[in-house]
Design a protein around this motif. Structure first.
Motif, mmCIF file in Angstrom:
data_model
loop_
_atom_site.group_PDB
_atom_site.id
_atom_site.type_symbol
_atom_site.label_atom_id
_atom_site.label_comp_id
_atom_site.label_asym_id
_atom_site.label_seq_id
_atom_site.Cartn_x
_atom_site.Cartn_y
_atom_site.Cartn_z
ATOM 1 N N UNK A 108 0.855 -1.183 0.000
ATOM 2 C CA UNK A 108 0.000 0.000 0.000
ATOM 3 C C UNK A 108 0.892 1.235 0.000
ATOM 4 N N UNK A 109 0.305 2.369 -0.334
ATOM 5 C CA UNK A 109 1.008 3.642 -0.290
ATOM 6 C C UNK A 109 0.549 4.382 0.961
ATOM 7 N N UNK A 110 1.509 4.758 1.802
ATOM 8 C CA UNK A 110 1.213 5.509 3.018
ATOM 9 C C UNK A 110 1.558 6.970 2.791
ATOM 10 N N UNK A 111 0.645 7.838 3.180
ATOM 11 C CA UNK A 111 0.875 9.282 3.091
ATOM 12 C C UNK A 111 0.931 9.844 4.511
ATOM 13 N N UNK A 112 1.980 10.587 4.828
ATOM 14 C CA UNK A 112 2.070 11.146 6.180
ATOM 15 C C UNK A 112 0.947 12.146 6.430
ATOM 16 N N UNK A 113 0.356 12.108 7.623
ATOM 17 C CA UNK A 113 -0.758 13.020 7.881
ATOM 18 C C UNK A 113 -0.348 14.486 7.995
ATOM 19 N N UNK A 114 0.882 14.770 8.427
ATOM 20 C CA UNK A 114 1.267 16.165 8.641
ATOM 21 C C UNK A 114 2.390 16.651 7.733
ATOM 22 N N UNK A 115 3.289 15.790 7.302
ATOM 23 C CA UNK A 115 4.397 16.201 6.439
ATOM 24 C C UNK A 115 4.171 15.768 5.003
ATOM 25 N N UNK A 116 2.935 15.809 4.538
ATOM 26 C CA UNK A 116 2.647 15.359 3.179
ATOM 27 C C UNK A 116 3.271 16.273 2.125
ATOM 28 N N UNK A 117 3.619 17.474 2.495
ATOM 29 C CA UNK A 117 4.290 18.382 1.549
ATOM 30 C C UNK A 117 5.709 17.881 1.275
ATOM 31 N N UNK A 118 6.350 17.330 2.284
ATOM 32 C CA UNK A 118 7.716 16.844 2.142
ATOM 33 C C UNK A 118 7.754 15.550 1.328
ATOM 34 N N UNK A 119 6.748 14.683 1.515
ATOM 35 C CA UNK A 119 6.672 13.399 0.800
ATOM 36 C C UNK A 119 5.338 13.349 0.055
ATOM 37 N N UNK A 120 5.205 14.054 -1.069
ATOM 38 C CA UNK A 120 3.906 14.131 -1.749
ATOM 39 C C UNK A 120 3.458 12.805 -2.365
ATOM 40 N N UNK A 121 4.392 11.957 -2.787
ATOM 41 C CA UNK A 121 4.014 10.692 -3.416
ATOM 42 C C UNK A 121 3.775 9.580 -2.405
ATOM 43 N N UNK A 122 4.073 9.823 -1.163
ATOM 44 C CA UNK A 122 3.893 8.824 -0.131
ATOM 45 C C UNK A 122 5.045 7.831 -0.105
ATOM 46 N N UNK A 123 4.901 6.833 0.747
ATOM 47 C CA UNK A 123 5.913 5.799 0.933
ATOM 48 C C UNK A 123 5.250 4.455 0.674
ATOM 49 N N UNK A 124 5.898 3.609 -0.130
ATOM 50 C CA UNK A 124 5.356 2.281 -0.409
ATOM 51 C C UNK A 124 5.706 1.345 0.738
ATOM 52 N N UNK A 125 4.683 0.745 1.321
ATOM 53 C CA UNK A 125 4.864 -0.235 2.386
ATOM 54 C C UNK A 125 4.541 -1.614 1.829
ATOM 55 N N UNK A 126 5.330 -2.604 2.189
ATOM 56 C CA UNK A 126 5.131 -3.979 1.742
ATOM 57 C C UNK A 126 5.147 -4.919 2.921
ATOM 58 N N UNK A 127 4.379 -5.971 2.820
ATOM 59 C CA UNK A 127 4.365 -6.981 3.868
ATOM 60 C C UNK A 127 4.167 -8.352 3.235
ATOM 61 N N UNK A 128 4.931 -9.326 3.710
ATOM 62 C CA UNK A 128 4.831 -10.699 3.233
ATOM 63 C C UNK A 128 4.489 -11.602 4.408
ATOM 64 N N UNK A 129 3.567 -12.510 4.190
ATOM 65 C CA UNK A 129 3.174 -13.458 5.234
ATOM 66 C C UNK A 129 3.112 -14.862 4.650
ATOM 67 N N UNK A 130 3.368 -15.833 5.503
ATOM 68 C CA UNK A 130 3.345 -17.239 5.114
ATOM 69 C C UNK A 130 2.382 -17.968 6.037
ATOM 70 N N UNK A 131 1.537 -18.801 5.460
ATOM 71 C CA UNK A 131 0.630 -19.635 6.254
ATOM 72 C C UNK A 131 0.645 -21.047 5.689
ATOM 73 N N UNK A 132 0.515 -22.011 6.578
ATOM 74 C CA UNK A 132 0.496 -23.416 6.146
ATOM 75 C C UNK A 132 -0.913 -23.960 6.277
ATOM 76 N N UNK A 133 -1.183 -24.999 5.507
ATOM 77 C CA UNK A 133 -2.491 -25.643 5.591
ATOM 78 C C UNK A 133 -2.611 -26.351 6.930
ATOM 79 N N UNK A 134 -3.836 -26.569 7.347
ATOM 80 C CA UNK A 134 -4.067 -27.218 8.631
ATOM 81 C C UNK A 134 -3.762 -28.714 8.581
ATOM 82 N N UNK A 135 -3.874 -29.282 7.405
ATOM 83 C CA UNK A 135 -3.616 -30.710 7.235
ATOM 84 C C UNK A 135 -2.340 -30.843 6.422
ATOM 85 N N UNK A 136 -1.340 -31.468 6.965
ATOM 86 C CA UNK A 136 -0.070 -31.545 6.265
ATOM 87 C C UNK A 136 0.198 -32.929 5.824
#
Length: 136
Positions: A108-136
């Motif tokens: 997602x793209x995060x935009x700072x609530x107060x310094x948006x003038x300094x970072x007008x395009x926002x910051x790209x945040x990434x998150x990766x998660x791994x999950x396994x099936x219940x039956x292996x």
């Protein structure tokens, strides 16, 4: 007898410390917002990975049940959860490296609530998660 006039010398200090305090407060608010956005994105990634891990097909091999994930199933499960979840997170990647784990990456793209003038395009945040099936 006074050699020099000290009147008014406190005003520049008050203004300087006031400005420093304001900058620190704004920075703290923006960093807290960034932290909350990243934690929220982490939660969405974990939920999407869990939803993707639930798209397994059940098979029996040698009398043992086995859950098998497919890449299209993982992508479908993660995308379905993201559509049902309010927010700005988008699916970047999804896969199953071993047929029992779902790996999901969202961003997602995060935009700072107060310094948006300094970072007008926002910051790209990434998150990766791994999950396994219940039956292996």
């Amino acid at each position: 007898m006074r050699l020099r006039d000290d009147s008014g010398s406190l005003l520049p200090l008050v203004i300087g410390y006031g400005a420093l305090t304001a900058v620190l407060m704004v920075t703290t608010i923006d960093l807290a917002s960034l932290n909350m956005a990243q934690r929220g994105l982490d939660a969405v990634a974990e939920a999407a990975a869990l939803a993707a891990a639930d798209t397994f097909t059940l098979s029996v091999a040698d009398g043992e049940p086995r859950a098998v994930l497919t890449a299209p199933g993982v992508a479908m499960g993660a995308a379905a959860l993201l559509e049902a979840t309010p927010g700005q997170a988008v699916l970047v990647a999804s896969d199953t490296p071993d047929g029992t784990s779902a790996v999901v990456t969202v961003q997602m793209i995060w935009h700072p609530p107060l310094f948006s003038i300094v970072i007008p395009d926002g910051v790209t945040l990434r998150s990766t998660a791994i999950a396994r099936t219940a039956i292996g």
